[in-house]
Design a protein around this motif. Structure first.
Motif, PDB file in Angstrom:
ATOM      1  N   LEU A  35      -2.687   3.620  -4.320  1.00  5.44           N
ATOM      2  CA  LEU A  35      -1.773   2.491  -4.489  1.00  5.44           C
ATOM      3  C   LEU A  35      -0.563   2.625  -3.570  1.00  5.44           C
ATOM      4  O   LEU A  35      -0.135   1.648  -2.943  1.00  5.44           O
ATOM      5  CB  LEU A  35      -1.305   2.402  -5.946  1.00  5.44           C
ATOM      6  CG  LEU A  35      -2.296   1.810  -6.944  1.00  5.44           C
ATOM      7  CD1 LEU A  35      -1.818   2.061  -8.371  1.00  5.44           C
ATOM      8  CD2 LEU A  35      -2.476   0.315  -6.704  1.00  5.44           C
ATOM      9  N   ALA A  36      -0.008   3.832  -3.476  1.00  5.55           N
ATOM     10  CA  ALA A  36       1.142   4.055  -2.603  1.00  5.55           C
ATOM     11  C   ALA A  36       0.786   3.730  -1.158  1.00  5.55           C
ATOM     12  O   ALA A  36       1.557   3.072  -0.440  1.00  5.55           O
ATOM     13  CB  ALA A  36       1.629   5.496  -2.731  1.00  5.55           C
ATOM     14  N   LYS A  37      -0.386   4.173  -0.716  1.00  2.98           N
ATOM     15  CA  LYS A  37      -0.843   3.880   0.649  1.00  2.98           C
ATOM     16  C   LYS A  37      -1.070   2.390   0.841  1.00  2.98           C
ATOM     17  O   LYS A  37      -0.843   1.847   1.940  1.00  2.98           O
ATOM     18  CB  LYS A  37      -2.118   4.655   0.941  1.00  2.98           C
ATOM     19  CG  LYS A  37      -1.913   6.161   1.037  1.00  2.98           C
ATOM     20  CD  LYS A  37      -3.235   6.885   1.249  1.00  2.98           C
ATOM     21  CE  LYS A  37      -3.019   8.394   1.311  1.00  2.98           C
ATOM     22  NZ  LYS A  37      -4.306   9.130   1.452  1.00  2.98           N
ATOM     23  N   THR A  38      -1.498   1.716  -0.225  1.00  5.55           N
ATOM     24  CA  THR A  38      -1.713   0.267  -0.156  1.00  5.55           C
ATOM     25  C   THR A  38      -0.409  -0.469   0.089  1.00  5.55           C
ATOM     26  O   THR A  38      -0.323  -1.342   0.968  1.00  5.55           O
ATOM     27  CB  THR A  38      -2.363  -0.238  -1.461  1.00  5.55           C
ATOM     28  OG1 THR A  38      -3.638   0.386  -1.625  1.00  5.55           O
ATOM     29  CG2 THR A  38      -2.521  -1.745  -1.453  1.00  5.55           C
ATOM     30  N   PHE A  39       0.620  -0.121  -0.689  1.00  2.00           N
ATOM     31  CA  PHE A  39       1.921  -0.776  -0.510  1.00  2.00           C
ATOM     32  C   PHE A  39       2.492  -0.481   0.871  1.00  2.00           C
ATOM     33  O   PHE A  39       3.069  -1.367   1.522  1.00  2.00           O
ATOM     34  CB  PHE A  39       2.890  -0.339  -1.607  1.00  2.00           C
ATOM     35  CG  PHE A  39       2.672  -1.037  -2.927  1.00  2.00           C
ATOM     36  CD1 PHE A  39       3.187  -2.303  -3.153  1.00  2.00           C
ATOM     37  CD2 PHE A  39       1.934  -0.438  -3.932  1.00  2.00           C
ATOM     38  CE1 PHE A  39       2.983  -2.967  -4.357  1.00  2.00           C
ATOM     39  CE2 PHE A  39       1.716  -1.084  -5.143  1.00  2.00           C
ATOM     40  CZ  PHE A  39       2.234  -2.353  -5.362  1.00  2.00           C
ATOM     41  N   ALA A  41       0.728   0.164   3.611  1.00  2.00           N
ATOM     42  CA  ALA A  41      -0.068  -0.581   4.591  1.00  2.00           C
ATOM     43  C   ALA A  41       0.311  -2.054   4.621  1.00  2.00           C
ATOM     44  O   ALA A  41       0.219  -2.711   5.666  1.00  2.00           O
ATOM     45  CB  ALA A  41      -1.549  -0.422   4.278  1.00  2.00           C
ATOM     46  N   LEU A  42       0.739  -2.576   3.463  1.00  4.32           N
ATOM     47  CA  LEU A  42       1.119  -3.984   3.368  1.00  4.32           C
ATOM     48  C   LEU A  42       2.578  -4.211   3.759  1.00  4.32           C
ATOM     49  O   LEU A  42       3.053  -5.350   3.755  1.00  4.32           O
ATOM     50  CB  LEU A  42       0.880  -4.498   1.945  1.00  4.32           C
ATOM     51  CG  LEU A  42      -0.576  -4.538   1.481  1.00  4.32           C
ATOM     52  CD1 LEU A  42      -0.656  -4.911   0.001  1.00  4.32           C
ATOM     53  CD2 LEU A  42      -1.394  -5.522   2.322  1.00  4.32           C
ATOM     54  N   GLY A  43       3.283  -3.120   4.080  1.00  6.61           N
ATOM     55  CA  GLY A  43       4.680  -3.240   4.460  1.00  6.61           C
ATOM     56  C   GLY A  43       5.594  -3.549   3.299  1.00  6.61           C
ATOM     57  O   GLY A  43       6.673  -4.136   3.476  1.00  6.61           O
ATOM     58  N   LEU A  44       5.195  -3.132   2.099  1.00  7.15           N
ATOM     59  CA  LEU A  44       5.974  -3.395   0.893  1.00  7.15           C
ATOM     60  C   LEU A  44       6.597  -2.110   0.369  1.00  7.15           C
ATOM     61  O   LEU A  44       6.071  -1.015   0.617  1.00  7.15           O
ATOM     62  CB  LEU A  44       5.071  -3.996  -0.193  1.00  7.15           C
ATOM     63  CG  LEU A  44       4.401  -5.325   0.140  1.00  7.15           C
ATOM     64  CD1 LEU A  44       3.386  -5.701  -0.938  1.00  7.15           C
ATOM     65  CD2 LEU A  44       5.461  -6.423   0.278  1.00  7.15           C
ATOM     66  N   PRO A  45       7.719  -2.220  -0.347  1.00  4.13           N
ATOM     67  CA  PRO A  45       8.325  -1.023  -0.945  1.00  4.13           C
ATOM     68  C   PRO A  45       7.334  -0.352  -1.905  1.00  4.13           C
ATOM     69  O   PRO A  45       6.656  -1.046  -2.679  1.00  4.13           O
ATOM     70  CB  PRO A  45       9.539  -1.574  -1.703  1.00  4.13           C
ATOM     71  CG  PRO A  45       9.829  -2.894  -1.055  1.00  4.13           C
ATOM     72  CD  PRO A  45       8.490  -3.437  -0.636  1.00  4.13           C
ATOM     73  N   TYR A  86      -8.847   4.195  -1.743  1.00  5.97           N
ATOM     74  CA  TYR A  86      -9.332   4.892  -2.938  1.00  5.97           C
ATOM     75  C   TYR A  86     -10.714   5.501  -2.712  1.00  5.97           C
ATOM     76  O   TYR A  86     -10.997   6.597  -3.214  1.00  5.97           O
ATOM     77  CB  TYR A  86      -9.370   3.941  -4.134  1.00  5.97           C
ATOM     78  CG  TYR A  86      -9.813   4.616  -5.416  1.00  5.97           C
ATOM     79  CD1 TYR A  86      -9.001   5.557  -6.033  1.00  5.97           C
ATOM     80  CD2 TYR A  86     -11.046   4.320  -5.998  1.00  5.97           C
ATOM     81  CE1 TYR A  86      -9.393   6.189  -7.196  1.00  5.97           C
ATOM     82  CE2 TYR A  86     -11.450   4.951  -7.163  1.00  5.97           C
ATOM     83  CZ  TYR A  86     -10.617   5.884  -7.761  1.00  5.97           C
ATOM     84  OH  TYR A  86     -11.022   6.519  -8.904  1.00  5.97           O
ATOM     85  N   ASP A  87     -11.557   4.825  -1.978  1.00  9.43           N
ATOM     86  CA  ASP A  87     -12.902   5.341  -1.729  1.00  9.43           C
ATOM     87  C   ASP A  87     -12.867   6.737  -1.126  1.00  9.43           C
ATOM     88  O   ASP A  87     -13.762   7.552  -1.364  1.00  9.43           O
ATOM     89  CB  ASP A  87     -13.675   4.402  -0.797  1.00  9.43           C
ATOM     90  CG  ASP A  87     -14.208   3.176  -1.520  1.00  9.43           C
ATOM     91  OD1 ASP A  87     -14.154   3.163  -2.767  1.00  9.43           O
ATOM     92  OD2 ASP A  87     -14.661   2.235  -0.840  1.00  9.43           O
ATOM     93  N   ASN A  88     -11.833   7.028  -0.350  1.00 12.39           N
ATOM     94  CA  ASN A  88     -11.726   8.330   0.314  1.00 12.39           C
ATOM     95  C   ASN A  88     -11.254   9.435  -0.626  1.00 12.39           C
ATOM     96  O   ASN A  88     -11.451  10.615  -0.332  1.00 12.39           O
ATOM     97  CB  ASN A  88     -10.766   8.243   1.505  1.00 12.39           C
ATOM     98  CG  ASN A  88     -11.284   7.326   2.593  1.00 12.39           C
ATOM     99  OD1 ASN A  88     -12.484   7.254   2.832  1.00 12.39           O
ATOM    100  ND2 ASN A  88     -10.390   6.610   3.255  1.00 12.39           N
TER     101      ASN A  88
END
Length: 225
Positions: A35-39, A41-45, A86-88
């Motif tokens: 989730l942290a990597k997702t935010f 990657a999306l340029g979000l805090p 997450y798959d990784n």
């Protein structure tokens, strides 16, 4: 969480349904990292760790909308990015102490056992196979990849349907989970829930459960007597 109800085993359960994240496996570290990597990657805090843990359990598509205020399109994009990360690291998890042994005891006792998780079914199967738990379950039911089946109530309903298709009596079924979300989803299908304290729920979430337990031994007494 604490609930004095059902302090001893008072039922002979005809089938037992288990949640996965926070109930069988301690998967929060891998989920929150993705989730942290997702935010990022999306340029979000990136939310705090406590906020990220609140995403664990409910369907992520809905969680992105509720917790991050995303619209449908944004939530789907976030979910796609999350799945890639997450798959990784999905197998960077562990089975809670005593739980594998309890699942073996339930299986050996001849009580039909089903997995009912909001995690995508293919990923849930991968995790169970990794820990050699797959043979213990009669049914493995999770969310569909397209999220058309993601609500806990729908997943529990499908797990019960699959058990019934095997000729299992589901009239005295019980759900084992860690979040109020599990209890509400099971209750929608007339199934009571026992919540485990080692998961990711809060004391307030125990209100819908018939009991809470703090150890696998205590859970065994509720399920097997």
């Amino acid at each position: 969480m604490s609930n004095p109800t059902l302090t001893t085993a008072t039922h002979t359960w005809s089938a037992i349904l288990f949640d996965l994240d926070g109930t069988i496996t301690d998967s929060a570290p891998s989920i929150t990292a993705a989730l942290a990597k997702t935010f990022e990657a999306l340029g979000l805090p990136v939310p705090s760790q406590a906020e990220l843990v609140s995403y664990v359990g409910p369907p992520l598509l809905e969680a992105f909308k509720v917790h991050a205020g995303m619209n449908d399109e944004q939530a789907w994009k976030a979910l796609t990015v999350y799945r890639e990360h997450y798959d990784n690291g999905a197998l960077d998890t562990a089975v809670y102490p005593g739980v594998a042994g309890l699942l073996e005891r339930i299986h050996d006792a001849g009580i039909p056992l089903a997995l009912a998780t909001s995690k995508p079914e293919s990923m849930a199967l991968r995790i169970l196979e990794h820990f050699a738990l797959t043979p213990l379950f009669d049914v493995i039911c999770g969310a569909t990849e397209d999220e058309t089946r993601s609500a806990k109530s729908d997943i529990v309903a499908e797990a019960l349907r699959r058990l019934q298709a095997l000729g299992v009596d589901t009239s005295q079924s019980v759900m084992v989970g860690d979040r109020g979300y599990d209890a509400l989803g099971a209750a929608a299908n007339g199934v009571p829930t026992i919540l485990v304290e080692w998961g990711y729920g809060s004391p307030a979430e125990a209100a819908e459960a018939i009991a809470t337990v703090y150890s696998s031994d205590q859970l065994a007494k509720k399920l097997l007597g």
